[in-house]
Design a protein around this motif. Structure first.
Motif, PDB file in Angstrom:
ATOM      1  N   GLN A 199      -5.213   6.980   1.393  1.00  0.00           N
ATOM      2  CA  GLN A 199      -3.959   6.585   2.031  1.00  0.00           C
ATOM      3  C   GLN A 199      -2.988   6.138   0.948  1.00  0.00           C
ATOM      4  O   GLN A 199      -3.322   5.296   0.114  1.00  0.00           O
ATOM      5  N   LYS A 200      -1.777   6.678   0.952  1.00  0.00           N
ATOM      6  CA  LYS A 200      -0.786   6.384  -0.073  1.00  0.00           C
ATOM      7  C   LYS A 200       0.232   5.377   0.443  1.00  0.00           C
ATOM      8  O   LYS A 200       0.632   5.414   1.609  1.00  0.00           O
TER       9      LYS A 200
ATOM     10  N   THR B  67       3.697   4.553   0.670  1.00  0.00           N
ATOM     11  CA  THR B  67       4.946   5.305   0.575  1.00  0.00           C
ATOM     12  C   THR B  67       6.157   4.382   0.603  1.00  0.00           C
ATOM     13  O   THR B  67       6.065   3.234   1.067  1.00  0.00           O
ATOM     14  N   PRO B  68       7.320   4.864   0.165  1.00  0.00           N
ATOM     15  CA  PRO B  68       8.548   4.063   0.287  1.00  0.00           C
ATOM     16  C   PRO B  68       8.838   3.686   1.738  1.00  0.00           C
ATOM     17  O   PRO B  68       9.364   2.599   2.007  1.00  0.00           O
ATOM     18  N   GLU B  69       8.519   4.577   2.664  1.00  0.00           N
ATOM     19  CA  GLU B  69       8.755   4.276   4.084  1.00  0.00           C
ATOM     20  C   GLU B  69       7.902   3.099   4.543  1.00  0.00           C
ATOM     21  O   GLU B  69       8.370   2.234   5.290  1.00  0.00           O
TER      22      GLU B  69
ATOM     23  N   ARG C  25       6.767   0.675   2.616  1.00  0.00           N
ATOM     24  CA  ARG C  25       7.301  -0.532   1.994  1.00  0.00           C
ATOM     25  C   ARG C  25       8.528  -1.045   2.756  1.00  0.00           C
ATOM     26  O   ARG C  25       8.678  -2.251   2.966  1.00  0.00           O
TER      27      ARG C  25
ATOM     28  N   THR D 125       4.495  -5.175  -2.183  1.00  0.00           N
ATOM     29  CA  THR D 125       5.839  -4.988  -1.623  1.00  0.00           C
ATOM     30  C   THR D 125       6.575  -6.304  -1.501  1.00  0.00           C
ATOM     31  O   THR D 125       7.733  -6.437  -1.931  1.00  0.00           O
TER      32      THR D 125
END
Length: 294
Positions: A3-4, A6-8, A10, A47
């Motif tokens: 699982q990455k 992502t900017p979304e 964050r 984050t």
């Protein structure tokens, strides 16, 4: 399947925090949505740490939460940290480059190399040597100090900026951690002879003890610790973290940093100084507080 972060994701975490949701609730929501708990914790910590560092308004709001900790100690507070979001090999301390040797997110532990020069280590030892006395521990029942059989070193305290070497290293630490210099206690230099140790303990002040309110008047809770190694014992003397099975070797000029955003064992910052088996160990410890330490 990995699982990455992502900017979304964050952005969503920041939105939840800005809306007033507690980290525990955000974490539970992520896990319920299928996120691996370790990945979710890492995403939240990194984050929110970067958001607070880069957003003064958010930091001010978080400081208000910190004030509320006296009523609800389960609330986490902002803590010092290094700028590690881009995984640098070195950090700019202003007057020297410091190596990033090891990082761990939970608990937050960072091992640094080349934080102090050989000359600075020797100067701190020689300045401290004539003032050594049996180490004491804070007595949270009264707010005073006491001898403790768990701690068998000798030590002394420098005032902030007391010597040129102390002032220089303190400025270096403040820059690296982006934490006000005045929020730090003075260096404590400790000497461990063969057999001496400091059994596992926490550095924060137990909120359930009657003497803790008196201690907190001087600058709030401790929120981070930096242990700097001034020499190298032949054997033994590492800094241990029993909850995560980690031991940091005492290498001259290196340091280990760890932070704790609440005064509870859930921070996993139980740590100790392993017995010195051969030789002697010298360290300098810097504790960082929530507010100005007076």
């Amino acid at each position: 399947m990995s699982q990455k972060i992502t900017p979304e994701l964050r952005r969503w975490i920041i939105e939840q925090a800005s809306a007033g949701f507690q980290p525990e609730a955000v974490l539970a929501s992520m896990v319920a949505s299928g996120w691996n708990e370790a990945v979710a914790v890492n995403a939240m910590e990194s984050t929110l740490r970067e958001h607070l560092r880069d957003n003064p308004a958010a930091m001010a709001q978080a400081q208000a939460v910190a004030q509320a900790q006296t009523q609800d100690p389960s609330v986490g507070v902002p803590v010092p940290d290094f700028a590690l979001s881009e995984s640098p090999r070195q950090l700019d301390a202003g007057d020297r480059m410091v190596d990033v040797v090891v990082t761990l997110n939970n608990p937050r532990v960072v091992v640094l190399g080349n934080l102090l020069s050989v000359e600075e280590c020797e100067a701190l030892i020689e300045s401290a040597r004539p003032r050594l006395a049996r180490s004491l521990t804070v007595q949270t029942k009264t707010g005073g100090e006491e001898e403790n059989e768990d701690r068998t070193s000798s030590g002394m305290f420098f005032a902030r900026g007391e010597t040129p070497e102390v002032a220089l290293v303190e400025a270096r630490i403040a820059r690296l951690l982006n934490w006000p210099l005045e929020n730090g206690e003075g260096f404590q230099v400790l000497n461990y002879k063969p057999g001496a140790e400091y059994k596992p303990h926490y550095d924060y002040f137990d909120p359930s003890e009657p003497g803790t309110p008196t201690i907190l008047r001087r600058g709030g809770q401790r929120v981070a610790t930096l242990v700097m190694y001034l020499n190298e014992p032949t054997r033994g003397g590492g800094t241990t973290f029993p909850d995560v099975g980690l031991e940091v070797a005492p290498v001259r000029g290196n340091a280990v940093f760890f932070s704790y955003d609440r005064p509870y064992p859930s921070t996993r910052t139980l740590h100790g100084g392993a017995p010195v088996i051969e030789g002697e160990k010298w360290i300098a410890t810097k504790w960082l507080r929530e507010r100005e330490f007076v």
